[in-house]
Structure formats: structure tokens, C-alpha cells
Design a protein around this motif. Structure first.
Motif, PDB file in Angstrom:
ATOM      1  N   GLY A 102       0.809  -1.121  -0.084  1.00 14.01           N
ATOM      2  CA  GLY A 102       0.040  -0.140  -0.017  1.00 14.01           C
ATOM      3  C   GLY A 102       0.793   1.341  -0.017  1.00 14.01           C
ATOM      4  O   GLY A 102       0.276   2.317   0.499  1.00 14.01           O
ATOM      5  N   GLY A 103       1.988   1.199  -0.239  1.00 19.94           N
ATOM      6  CA  GLY A 103       2.804   2.219  -0.406  1.00 19.94           C
ATOM      7  C   GLY A 103       3.447   2.539   0.836  1.00 19.94           C
ATOM      8  O   GLY A 103       4.690   3.600   0.747  1.00 19.94           O
ATOM      9  N   THR A 104       3.509   1.760   1.763  1.00 17.65           N
ATOM     10  CA  THR A 104       4.247   1.979   3.069  1.00 17.65           C
ATOM     11  C   THR A 104       5.513   1.339   2.994  1.00 17.65           C
ATOM     12  O   THR A 104       5.486  -0.060   3.019  1.00 17.65           O
ATOM     13  CB  THR A 104       3.274   1.583   4.161  1.00 17.65           C
ATOM     14  N   THR A 105       6.626   2.137   3.161  1.00 11.01           N
ATOM     15  CA  THR A 105       7.864   1.450   3.079  1.00 11.01           C
ATOM     16  C   THR A 105       8.655   1.248   4.435  1.00 11.01           C
ATOM     17  O   THR A 105       8.177   1.851   5.417  1.00 11.01           O
ATOM     18  CB  THR A 105       8.721   2.269   2.230  1.00 11.01           C
ATOM     19  N   THR A 106       9.540   0.516   4.349  1.00 11.94           N
ATOM     20  CA  THR A 106      10.502   0.137   5.500  1.00 11.94           C
ATOM     21  C   THR A 106      12.017   0.490   4.933  1.00 11.94           C
ATOM     22  O   THR A 106      12.413   0.167   3.992  1.00 11.94           O
ATOM     23  CB  THR A 106      10.428  -1.091   5.890  1.00 11.94           C
ATOM     24  N   THR A 107      12.537   1.365   5.792  1.00  8.37           N
ATOM     25  CA  THR A 107      13.977   1.749   5.462  1.00  8.37           C
ATOM     26  C   THR A 107      14.860   1.070   6.190  1.00  8.37           C
ATOM     27  O   THR A 107      14.812   0.736   7.542  1.00  8.37           O
ATOM     28  CB  THR A 107      14.416   3.375   5.914  1.00  8.37           C
ATOM     29  N   SER A 139      22.933   0.030  10.966  1.00  8.83           N
ATOM     30  CA  SER A 139      22.534  -0.121  12.145  1.00  8.83           C
ATOM     31  C   SER A 139      21.916  -1.424  12.360  1.00  8.83           C
ATOM     32  O   SER A 139      21.807  -1.990  13.585  1.00  8.83           O
ATOM     33  CB  SER A 139      21.595   1.029  12.598  1.00  8.83           C
ATOM     34  N   LYS A 140      21.171  -1.925  11.281  1.00 10.25           N
ATOM     35  CA  LYS A 140      20.464  -3.213  11.561  1.00 10.25           C
ATOM     36  C   LYS A 140      21.269  -4.512  11.092  1.00 10.25           C
ATOM     37  O   LYS A 140      20.667  -5.633  11.376  1.00 10.25           O
ATOM     38  CB  LYS A 140      19.086  -3.164  10.536  1.00 10.25           C
ATOM     39  N   VAL A 188      21.595  -5.728   8.127  1.00 10.14           N
ATOM     40  CA  VAL A 188      20.879  -6.655   6.959  1.00 10.14           C
ATOM     41  C   VAL A 188      21.507  -6.065   5.883  1.00 10.14           C
ATOM     42  O   VAL A 188      20.915  -4.961   5.514  1.00 10.14           O
ATOM     43  CB  VAL A 188      19.499  -6.508   7.150  1.00 10.14           C
ATOM     44  N   GLY A 189      22.317  -6.564   5.308  1.00  7.92           N
ATOM     45  CA  GLY A 189      22.667  -6.145   4.049  1.00  7.92           C
ATOM     46  C   GLY A 189      23.975  -5.218   4.331  1.00  7.92           C
ATOM     47  O   GLY A 189      24.312  -4.744   5.414  1.00  7.92           O
ATOM     48  N   SER A 190      24.761  -4.800   3.223  1.00  8.30           N
ATOM     49  CA  SER A 190      25.673  -3.737   3.409  1.00  8.30           C
ATOM     50  C   SER A 190      25.418  -2.539   2.444  1.00  8.30           C
ATOM     51  O   SER A 190      26.217  -1.378   2.730  1.00  8.30           O
ATOM     52  CB  SER A 190      27.030  -4.367   2.622  1.00  8.30           C
ATOM     53  N   ILE A 191      24.289  -2.273   1.863  1.00  4.08           N
ATOM     54  CA  ILE A 191      23.955  -1.395   1.208  1.00  4.08           C
ATOM     55  C   ILE A 191      22.488  -0.820   1.831  1.00  4.08           C
ATOM     56  O   ILE A 191      21.442  -1.581   1.714  1.00  4.08           O
ATOM     57  CB  ILE A 191      23.735  -1.465  -0.281  1.00  4.08           C
ATOM     58  N   GLU A 192      22.209   0.447   2.175  1.00  4.60           N
ATOM     59  CA  GLU A 192      21.034   0.840   2.748  1.00  4.60           C
ATOM     60  C   GLU A 192      19.866   0.703   1.649  1.00  4.60           C
ATOM     61  O   GLU A 192      20.185   1.076   0.433  1.00  4.60           O
ATOM     62  CB  GLU A 192      21.164   2.062   3.180  1.00  4.60           C
ATOM     63  N   SER A 193      18.820   0.188   1.946  1.00  3.29           N
ATOM     64  CA  SER A 193      17.609  -0.011   1.051  1.00  3.29           C
ATOM     65  C   SER A 193      16.313   0.487   1.568  1.00  3.29           C
ATOM     66  O   SER A 193      16.047   0.457   2.922  1.00  3.29           O
ATOM     67  CB  SER A 193      17.438  -1.450   0.533  1.00  3.29           C
TER      68      SER A 193
END
Length: 362
Positions: A115-120, A125-126, A128-133
Motif C-alpha cells: 500500500g505504499g508503506t515502506t521500510t527503511t 545499524s540493523k 541486514v545487508g551492506s547497502i541501505e535499502s
């Protein structure tokens, strides 16, 4: 994969809308099912008749004015005269010829994410992965839209699905580039490109020779997918859901009685291209556009801006069956002798519901 499903109503997550243009601005188009319950997050529009126009791809993560094209390597275009909004059960268009010219017919394929609601995902800090998405994910239906800005290096990116995606479509938004496709059946050492009709290519610059995991996918050093330095990229990620979606491959036999491909559902939408054997265009069939039923012979080609193919003399016959599909032509587009074809398929209805009840083959 079994036939039982957690998605009893596929139209709550994927929908097809057919319409005829009327040349009006602010035209609200409504899906026929799930009123009030299907706000699309990825809309793919193609004119079917009356002139050549590119396949229009827009999503709620990038914004309603941001367009990329499956048949064009150009970067993202900002266009304010096509879609106005993603609505509660459809979308609103303006009168541009690519989406709403009078007397032209159109198809809009639509997928629901969040519905267009995103998670940064702050990779630092988290962890998860090496590139912010930034992602919005529909874990029930196995679909997420992921955006990021490149660092100039290979890395890993969170996709939000909780299971490993089996197909990914990735496009650099800031420059002319290939629309790169990862498919589990050609492996992480190869890619396909929707903007051409070539077979798979062996290249570690895209997926870093690494399959996706339950939390991240990998991009290599090539800026087409990694984003180079400070270039924006988008990915559409798909995981299989029993009874709703299936992504696989089959071998051609050059026979009018071709392969039968089991999916566990009655397909509504099928995409096929040749990955090994012949250079052939991509093709999409769906049950909504072909009024003749079986065999279905009216595909559109995502690698071209051509209008809809059809007619009794064309070699595009596919039977849409209760729990899969069958190739009915000996042509190289779907059935070259010994050629390998990859496919994506989404359901019209599952073969068996979540309660174990068989559904009708409608």
C-alpha cells in the motif's frame, strides 16, 4: 511444491484490468474484484491496439510520475500526464496516448505490495545487508519493491520477503542500462535482459555469482544493478507462493504437443522467454485478453513496443489448464527442440484451497 495455498483469492494480490481509452483526464479505472481491497503498488500498462507505445511501469515506491520501460534502456522518466494516483481499487489516468487515448485498448497488470508503506533498512545499524535499502513487501504473496542508492561497489541489499526470491527484475533509474533479470533456473552467474531478445549471458558483474538469501540479494560491481556511485536503482522481487505463483523452466521438444508445466493453479498470467537455444522475444499471455479461451494465442512482447499479437495463423498457442499450462506449438518462441525456456506464472485460482477444497477450472 504442493497444491495447497495460503492465497485463496489471487485477485487480492494480482489483478488484470482491460479498458478502452476515452481521451479524458482524471479518469478513475476500477478493478472488478475486491472492491476497496486492491490498491496496486506496481502497475504495468500496455496499449494493445492502434500504435506502438512502450510498456509503462510505475510503482508506489518511486512515485506515480516515475516511469521505466521493459523495452527501453533509458533511465527513469518523470511524466506528469499519465497516472495521477494509485486508488483503493485501481488507479486514475490522464489522457496520454500511452495510457488513455480514445478508441485504443489497454491492459494494466497490477501487483500489490504494501500500500505504499515502506521500510527503511539502515544496513549499518540493523546489520541486514551492506547497502541501505527501502522496501515495501507483501510477504503473503511473495512480492516486494526495493529501492536503493548505489555506493559504487558490490554489496548486499535487504528485500523484506523473509524467504529467498526466485526472480528479480532490476533497473538503474539514473542512466541508460539493461533491465536485468535474475531467475533461479539460470542461476546467479547469468542474467537476462527484458530490453532485448538475447539468451542468458554469463556475467558476475550483476549478481556477484551469489544467489539471494532469505534476507538479502547480492549485486556486483556493474552500475547497471549496483547503482554505481550515488545512482538510484529499483528491484522487483518475487518469491514463490504455493497455489499463487510459480517460476521455473522447461525444455522444448519441437512438437505441437509440447511440455506440460505443472503450477498448482489455473494460470491467469504467464511470461515466457528462451534462455538457452534461440534468441527469441519475451512474451506475456493472460486469460483476460484472449476471449477465445484455449488455446490462448494473444501475447504481448515486453522487449518491444509492438501491439498485441493474435490470430489463428500465429504460432503462439498455449493451453491454460486447471493446474498448469501446456505448450501447443512447435515454434522456437516457446518450443524449440532442446531449448530451455524460463517462465513466470500467477494464478487465476488455486487448484486446491487452503482448506483442501478443489476449485473449479474456470
Amino acid at each position: 511444491m504442493g497444491a495447497y495455498t495460503t492465497v485463496n483469492d489471487p485477485s487480492a494480490h494480482f489483478n488484470t484490468l482491460l479498458y478502452t481509452g476515452d481521451d479524458n483526464n482524471d479518469r478513475a479505472l476500477t478493478n472488478s474484484a475486491n472492491a476497496g481491497d486492491f490498491q496496486p503498488d506496481w502497475v504495468w500498462i500496455k496499449n494493445r491496439t492502434g500504435g506502438t507505445k512502450s510498456h509503462q511501469l510505475v510503482d508506489s515506491s518511486r512515485g506515480v510520475n516515475a516511469y521505466i520501460f521493459t523495452d527501453d534502456e533509458s533511465g527513469e522518466s518523470t511524466l506528469t500526464n499519465r497516472l495521477d494516483s494509485f486508488d483503493s481499487n485501481g488507479f486514475t489516468t490522464d489522457n496520454h496516448s500511452s495510457v488513455n487515448e480514445a478508441s485504443r485498448t489497454y491492459v494494466a497488470w497490477q501487483w500489490k505490495a504494501n500500500g505504499g508503506t515502506t521500510t527503511t533498512n539502515d544496513a549499518s545499524s540493523k546489520g541486514v545487508g551492506s547497502i541501505e535499502s527501502v522496501y515495501q513487501a507483501n510477504t503473503t504473496a511473495g512480492f516486494s519493491i526495493v529501492t536503493w542508492t548505489g555506493t559504487g561497489s558490490a554489496g548486499t541489499i535487504a528485500h523484506g520477503l523473509g524467504v529467498a526470491p526466485k526472480v528479480m527484475w532490476v533497473k538503474n533509474r539514473d542512466k541508460s542500462s539493461q533491465f536485468a533479470v535474475y531467475h533461479k533456473d539460470i542461476g546467479a552467474t547469468h542474467y537476462l535482459d527484458t530490453t532485448d531478445n538475447n539468451q542468458k549471458a554469463d556475467y558476475d558483474g550483476y549478481w556477484n555469482d551469489t544467489h539471494p538469501t532469505t534476507s538479502v540479494f547480492s549485486v556486483g560491481s556493474d552500475g547497471d544493478v549496483s547503482g554505481g556511485s550515488n545512482e538510484k536503482v529499483v528491484a522487483y522481487c518475487f518469491a514463490e507462493v504455493a497455489g499463487y505463483s510459480r517460476f521455473g523452466s522447461y525444455l522444448g521438444n519441437a512438437n505441437n504437443s509440447g511440455s506440460y508445466i505443472y503450477t498448482g493453479f489455473k494460470p491467469r498470467w504467464i511470461l515466457i522467454t528462451c534462455s538457452d537455444g534461440h534468441d527469441e522475444s519475451w512474451h506475456v499471455w493472460d486469460t483476460d485478453r484472449d476471449a477465445n479461451g484455449n488455446p490462448n494465442r494473444e501475447p504481448l512482447s515486453p522487449d518491444t513496443n509492438a501491439t498485441e499479437i493474435g490470430g489463428d495463423s500465429t504460432p503462439y498457442d498455449i493451453d491454460f489448464c486447471a493446474n498448469g499450462f501446456k505448450i501447443r506449438e512447435d515454434h522456437d518462441i516457446t518450443n524449440g527442440d532442446g531449448d530451455r525456456y524460463i517462465y513466470m506464472a500467477f494464478a487465476k485460482n488455486p487448484f486446491v484451497t487452503s482448506t483442501g477444497t478443489p476449485t473449479t477450472a474456470r
